[in-house]
Design a protein around this motif. Structure first.
Motif, short mmCIF file in Angstrom:
data_model
loop_
_atom_site.label_atom_id
_atom_site.label_comp_id
_atom_site.label_asym_id
_atom_site.label_seq_id
_atom_site.Cartn_x
_atom_site.Cartn_y
_atom_site.Cartn_z
N VAL A 1 -3.76 -5.54 6.48
CA VAL A 1 -2.57 -5.77 6.35
C VAL A 1 -1.91 -6.55 7.40
O VAL A 1 -1.19 -7.38 7.43
CB VAL A 1 -1.91 -4.18 5.96
N GLN A 2 -2.32 -5.91 8.73
CA GLN A 2 -2.04 -6.59 9.78
C GLN A 2 -2.53 -7.84 10.06
O GLN A 2 -1.77 -8.83 10.66
CB GLN A 2 -2.41 -5.70 10.93
N GLU B 1 3.47 1.81 7.52
CA GLU B 1 4.21 3.11 7.93
C GLU B 1 3.61 4.18 6.84
O GLU B 1 3.06 5.24 7.53
CB GLU B 1 5.73 2.92 7.71
N GLU B 2 3.55 3.99 5.66
CA GLU B 2 2.72 4.82 4.88
C GLU B 2 1.22 5.01 5.04
O GLU B 2 0.63 6.08 5.17
CB GLU B 2 2.95 4.10 3.25
N LEU B 3 0.36 4.04 5.68
CA LEU B 3 -0.84 4.01 5.93
C LEU B 3 -0.77 5.08 7.41
O LEU B 3 -1.73 5.85 7.45
CB LEU B 3 -1.48 2.67 6.35
N ASP C 1 8.74 -7.22 5.59
CA ASP C 1 9.45 -5.62 5.51
C ASP C 1 8.58 -4.99 4.63
O ASP C 1 8.31 -3.87 4.74
CB ASP C 1 10.69 -6.03 4.75
N GLN C 2 7.84 -5.66 3.52
CA GLN C 2 7.10 -5.13 2.43
C GLN C 2 5.81 -4.57 3.09
O GLN C 2 5.17 -3.46 2.98
CB GLN C 2 6.64 -5.81 1.47
N ARG C 3 5.02 -5.57 4.17
CA ARG C 3 3.98 -5.12 4.89
C ARG C 3 4.47 -4.09 5.84
O ARG C 3 3.49 -3.18 6.39
CB ARG C 3 3.64 -6.18 5.47
N GLU D 1 -0.56 -7.86 -1.84
CA GLU D 1 0.39 -8.50 -2.62
C GLU D 1 1.75 -8.65 -1.94
O GLU D 1 2.74 -9.48 -2.38
CB GLU D 1 0.42 -7.66 -4.01
N ALA D 2 1.97 -8.22 -0.74
CA ALA D 2 3.33 -8.13 -0.11
C ALA D 2 3.50 -9.85 0.30
O ALA D 2 2.57 -10.44 0.81
CB ALA D 2 3.21 -7.18 1.24
#
Length: 434
Positions: A418-419, A382-384, A375-377, A370-371
């Motif tokens: 995500v990437q 980072e959290e991943l 910046d959101q991605r 949904e990003a």
């Protein structure tokens, strides 16, 4: 290890608590020390009490032997609780004794010897009514039996027929002519009995009515001193002599622990089952020749013998198992479901440490999809990365490592996803982001 302790620890604590509660509720353990009222230090009762002491010591039970005046005192000590066990001459128990005490069995004959001077005309015990007769001191078993027999012959017996000398003193007085007759309730091995049987000027009074007397009193038995038994070469006695004998019985307090009673019964078979002057081997112990109620433990023992466990284990261990069986079945019933449920709980606890991360992973995947900005991605990536690091530090049993690697591959999948979205929006071909 922590998971094992968390799952099996409470079960172990529950089992320990159950055992502790059960041990508090089961029958008490037998005492480690008991008191045995015997008789005079030179008598047969005292010697036999020493044999019982040695036998019970082998099973870890200490026996304190009390020297007493005889059966009457022994009964009194049992009644007062000052003694736990006693040898008691048969025929002396009164109604109060039969209510409070129990017998384990009759153990051996104690002939009632009545020696009379040859100058005294006496064919039976009743003929001694007017003789100078020594029957022992107050409180002695001999006196009690002599008075009982005087009552059975009936009539008034004067005090001269109730003189108090006993043992060696009575024997010496008889051979000196100071008395006409003397009665003894004693073993044939007593020195003064052996002396009187071969002494000149005195003879042993036969009890021709011994069968009738035995039928009238439960703890009396008819016996025969066979010709030549004392001295075969010297032909002593010169003929068979019928006698009446009391049967010494092993008496206990009604509340004496059954395990101690069982030990006494085992010892009694070893001590009293041999051949004797008045009974063949195996005749004693005899549960029928008693005048007190047979204890319930003795009744069980004489019917079935030693307990099954006692045949294979020591006294202490067998007794513990016999007392503990009442809670072993409930405990086993409790343990079976606990043991069966423990492995699934353990597996669930270990897998939960892995599966709990999937909630975070799914949330990160949703946020990544949904990003709308890089910046959101970036925050999702980072959290991943942090999630991957924490999963890498998971401590799980080796058999569950495969599931950890599945989780790490799923994390990598979401990161690549995500990437890929990051590259798509940037106009970079997907192949170049791989």
């Amino acid at each position: 290890m922590k998971d094992v302790l968390k799952v099996y620890g409470p079960i172990a604590l529950l089992v320990i608590a159950a055992i502790w509660i059960a041990l508090a509720l089961i029958d008490p353990a037998p005492p480690s020390k008991v008191t045995f009222a015997s008789g005079g230090s030179g008598g047969a009762y005292y010697a036999l009490a020493q044999q019982y002491r040695e036998d019970l010591a082998e099973s870890g039970v200490e026996v304190e032997v009390l020297e007493t005046a005889g059966s009457i005192e022994n009964l009194a000590l049992l009644m007062s609780g000052e003694a736990d066990i006693a040898l008691v001459q048969g025929g002396l128990a009164g109604p109060e004794n039969r209510d409070a005490l129990r017998s384990l069995a009759g153990m051996f004959h104690e002939p009632f010897w009545v020696f009379v001077r040859d100058s005294v005309a006496a064919d039976n015990y009743g003929d001694l009514r007017d003789a100078r007769l020594a029957i022992g001191p107050e409180g002695s078993g001999t006196r009690a039996l002599a008075l009982d027999l005087q009552g059975k012959w009936g009539g008034d017996w004067p005090e001269t027929a109730k003189l108090t000398p006993s043992g060696e003193a009575a024997s010496a007085a008889l051979m000196a002519g100071d008395i006409d007759a003397a009665a003894f309730s004693a073993s044939i091995n007593a020195p003064y009995i052996a002396e009187l049987l071969e002494a000149d000027g005195v003879h042993l009074l036969p009890f021709g009515r011994a069968p009738a007397l035995a039928r009238r009193t439960a703890a009396l038995d008819e016996v025969t001193l066979y010709r030549g038994l004392v001295d075969l070469q010297g032909d002593v006695p010169a003929e068979d002599i019928p006698l009446i004998a009391s049967v010494a019985q092993l008496a206990v307090g009604a509340d004496l622990h059954p395990a101690i009673q069982s030990l006494l019964l085992e010892a009694s078979e070893e001590i009293h089952s041999g051949n004797s002057a008045f009974a063949p081997a195996g005749a004693f112990p005899d549960k029928s020749l008693i005048d007190m109620p047979l204890s319930s433990e003795a009744e069980r023992y004489w019917k079935n013998g030693p307990s099954f466990l006692r045949n294979y284990f020591s006294f202490q261990l067998a007794n513990f198992l016999e007392r503990a069986w009442v809670f072993l079945i409930p405990l086993a019933t409790l343990l079976i479901p606990l043991v069966r449920v423990a492995p699934p709980i353990y597996r669930w606890r270990v897998r939960r440490k892995i599966y709990v991360w999937y909630k975070d992973l799914r949330e990160l995947e949703t946020r990544g999809r949904e990003a709308t900005t890089n910046d959101q991605r970036d925050r999702v990536l980072e959290e991943l990365a942090e999630l991957q690091r924490e999963v890498g530090e998971l401590d799980v049993p080796l058999s569950y490592t495969e599931e950890v690697y599945h989780l790490r591959s799923h994390i990598a999948f979401v990161r690549n996803l995500v990437q890929g979205l990051y590259a798509r929006d940037a106009g970079v071909p997907a192949a170049k982001t791989a």
